[in-house]
Motif scaffolding. Sequence first.
Motif, PDB file in Angstrom:
ATOM      1  N   UNK A   1      96.062  53.729  27.397  1.00 54.33           N
ATOM      2  CA  UNK A   1      96.664  52.410  27.110  1.00 54.33           C
ATOM      3  C   UNK A   1      98.064  52.566  26.519  1.00 54.33           C
ATOM      4  N   UNK A   2      98.231  53.581  25.659  1.00 53.80           N
ATOM      5  CA  UNK A   2      99.558  53.798  25.059  1.00 53.80           C
ATOM      6  C   UNK A   2     100.581  54.161  26.137  1.00 53.80           C
ATOM      7  N   UNK A   3     100.156  55.056  27.046  1.00 55.69           N
ATOM      8  CA  UNK A   3     101.076  55.464  28.115  1.00 55.69           C
ATOM      9  C   UNK A   3     101.420  54.266  29.001  1.00 55.69           C
ATOM     10  N   UNK A   4     100.416  53.435  29.289  1.00 56.81           N
ATOM     11  CA  UNK A   4     100.664  52.249  30.122  1.00 56.81           C
ATOM     12  C   UNK A   4     101.665  51.315  29.437  1.00 56.81           C
ATOM     13  N   UNK A   5     101.546  51.223  28.125  1.00 56.83           N
ATOM     14  CA  UNK A   5     102.397  50.260  27.398  1.00 56.83           C
ATOM     15  C   UNK A   5     103.879  50.629  27.460  1.00 56.83           C
ATOM     16  N   UNK A   6     104.180  51.903  27.767  1.00 51.67           N
ATOM     17  CA  UNK A   6     105.600  52.270  27.883  1.00 51.67           C
ATOM     18  C   UNK A   6     105.978  52.531  29.349  1.00 51.67           C
ATOM     19  N   UNK A   7     105.186  52.000  30.266  1.00 49.08           N
ATOM     20  CA  UNK A   7     105.585  52.010  31.678  1.00 49.08           C
ATOM     21  C   UNK A   7     105.216  53.250  32.452  1.00 49.08           C
ATOM     22  N   UNK A   8     104.161  53.984  32.024  1.00 47.28           N
ATOM     23  CA  UNK A   8     103.763  55.188  32.767  1.00 47.28           C
ATOM     24  C   UNK A   8     103.184  54.817  34.129  1.00 47.28           C
ATOM     25  N   UNK A   9     103.498  55.631  35.109  1.00 47.61           N
ATOM     26  CA  UNK A   9     102.844  55.500  36.411  1.00 47.61           C
ATOM     27  C   UNK A   9     101.427  56.064  36.260  1.00 47.61           C
ATOM     28  N   UNK A  10     100.489  55.540  37.013  1.00 44.99           N
ATOM     29  CA  UNK A  10      99.103  56.011  36.866  1.00 44.99           C
ATOM     30  C   UNK A  10      98.653  56.747  38.117  1.00 44.99           C
ATOM     31  N   UNK A  11      97.806  57.778  37.904  1.00 41.35           N
ATOM     32  CA  UNK A  11      97.284  58.543  39.045  1.00 41.35           C
ATOM     33  C   UNK A  11      95.759  58.678  38.940  1.00 41.35           C
ATOM     34  N   UNK A  12      95.127  58.736  40.081  1.00 44.64           N
ATOM     35  CA  UNK A  12      93.693  59.047  40.218  1.00 44.64           C
ATOM     36  C   UNK A  12      92.799  58.210  39.298  1.00 44.64           C
ATOM     37  N   UNK A  13      93.148  56.942  39.135  1.00 45.22           N
ATOM     38  CA  UNK A  13      92.391  56.094  38.212  1.00 45.22           C
ATOM     39  C   UNK A  13      90.960  55.844  38.691  1.00 45.22           C
ATOM     40  N   UNK A  14      90.715  56.026  39.985  1.00 45.83           N
ATOM     41  CA  UNK A  14      89.362  55.784  40.488  1.00 45.83           C
ATOM     42  C   UNK A  14      88.556  57.076  40.559  1.00 45.83           C
ATOM     43  N   UNK A  15      89.124  58.166  40.081  1.00 47.00           N
ATOM     44  CA  UNK A  15      88.452  59.470  40.230  1.00 47.00           C
ATOM     45  C   UNK A  15      87.771  59.888  38.931  1.00 47.00           C
ATOM     46  N   UNK A  16      86.754  60.704  39.092  1.00 43.22           N
ATOM     47  CA  UNK A  16      86.082  61.252  37.916  1.00 43.22           C
ATOM     48  C   UNK A  16      85.388  62.550  38.303  1.00 43.22           C
ATOM     49  N   UNK A  17      84.984  63.293  37.285  1.00 46.24           N
ATOM     50  CA  UNK A  17      84.143  64.456  37.531  1.00 46.24           C
ATOM     51  C   UNK A  17      82.723  63.950  37.344  1.00 46.24           C
TER      52      UNK A  17
END
Length: 513
Positions: A259-275
């Motif tokens: 959430x912190x990274x998102x709040x400063x405009x981070x691009x997101x990767x592999x949000x639907x992935x998990x182990x």
Amino acid sequence: MTKFREADVVVLGCGAGGIAAALGVKRNGGDVVILERQQPDKHTPSVRMSGGWLMTLTDAQEGAHYLSACAGGVVDEKLFAPWAQRNVHLEKWLADVDVKLILADPLTWGLSREEYGADMWAEHPSLSGARSVRVSRMATSVPPRFKTQGGMTGDTGEVVGGEAIYRGLMKAVDDNAIDVRWGTRALSLIVDHAEDPPRVRGVRVSVEGSSDLIEIRARRGVVIATGGFGGSKSLVREFLPVPNTRFYGNPDNEGDGLRMAMSVGADLVRMTRMVGRGIISFALPDKREIGFLFVMSGGGYVICDQEGKRYADEYEQAQQQHTFYYRMQEFDTKRVRYPRSPSYWIFDERRRKAGPLPFTDRAAVAVGLYDWSADNQREIAAGWIATGATPGAAAVGAGAENAAAFDEEVRAYNAACKRQDDVFGRPRSSLVPLDSPPYYCVPLWLGGPYAHGGPRRDVQGRVISTAGRPIPGLFSAGEMGQAVGLMYPASGASIAEALCLGELAGEAALASR
Ligand SMILES: Cc1cc2nc3c(=O)[nH]c(=O)nc-3n(C[C@H](O)[C@H](O)[C@H](O)COP(=O)(O)OP(=O)(O)OC[C@H]3O[C@@H](n4cnc5c(N)ncnc54)[C@H](O)[C@@H]3O)c2cc1C
């Protein structure tokens, strides 16, 4: 708002990625502080909960090929080179923190080379570069920091598994005089907008027992290493393919860093992935949901969907591979439901007597989040394990509807055991009939140790913005945004990645201006 501390680099999270990052700073002459939301005597980072397996590579180039093949094109290829290059030196790196590697043997997983192939260390032996993979278990003679922190002792008297790497890392923290602020939860990033482009300059935290919001300033950079987001039901529901997915990692990894990274405009990767794999999960009396990594073998077993039908080779799940997760994702478009989550795991008295359902040397039981009874009777009494005179009766007790379908499927499975020929191709050694009543059934949820979507990182661990540029002063390490793609490479890949790329992120943060 009180200013509390200033350091060259501020690391959020005292787990595998965070400690490696802090060591990367400290060993290069920098001043670093780690902020950890948990208290030291109740510290349960996933690295401590882990099985303590470690993937090493014998050849950096071959290893990078293999990691890339497992990723299936969903990870920035450039990340594999530094991971693999550092990985070939991991044994030495770990020796420096008093942790040694015990090379795993196929028998560890009950495997034989006939059943699994010559490259048994790699989870996907047919992929390019698989022969460079080795898997070891970590061991140490470093004593615990607290009497309550036990651990499984191996033949040599050393502690093995997640507790071993945890002790080694914490000793390195102490030996290097790294300042850890316990009970300190990072909440939001401080951004200096007077700089062009704006630069992350620290973090606001809450400290347990105080209502103040405190600022901790970073002269060079902040490394977010707060783990995955499996502890947050809302993030799981929003991002993962199956909304009722559950986890058995550190319950306090709630995606704060994401959430912190998102709040400063981070691009997101592999949000639907998990182990992932199938897991068992229950609500404690205080309503906290706890997931468990469990041992399926010890008798016969089948996994059925909600209609009472088997749908895959359960041996993959029994061997703790990370592939059964994909089999459990089925979506029924007509009935708008996921018929395989929960699935139903059926076993009989032989397995009940063989020992506690969960592993006791890792996950929730190992770190004292729950004390599972040795004969499973407490959990039967609690209604977590349903029991019945027939497989169908047990399944209905666990929440399924059609008892007759489960009975029929178990009859078919028993016939396959007799023929030694299973429709899903299960190895013969695993074809043990279900014929020792009473029968038991537990719901099996789609789940795993962590969800690893997160901010996009570059080859220096810098967090990349949606505009495709590094966000000045912001780095990340560990599960969050981890460089694992579609297929899990081998047991021990997660800790290996967190250590290699965590150290790199710490070094890069210190070097940044
Ligand atoms: C049961 C289990 C078995 C596993 N077995 C293996 C294995 O054998 N081999 C392997 O390679 N991997 C294994 N894994 C995965 C591996 O342990 C993790 O992926 C790895 O340790 C993650 O490191 P991390 O630093 O990202 O997270 P963690 O080690 O969980 O550390 C994150 C830290 O951040 C803290 N934190 C969270 N939010 C905040 C906040 N807002 N402010 C401050 N601190 C915060 C957490 O409390 C935690 O201490 C296993 C995982 C589990 C759960």
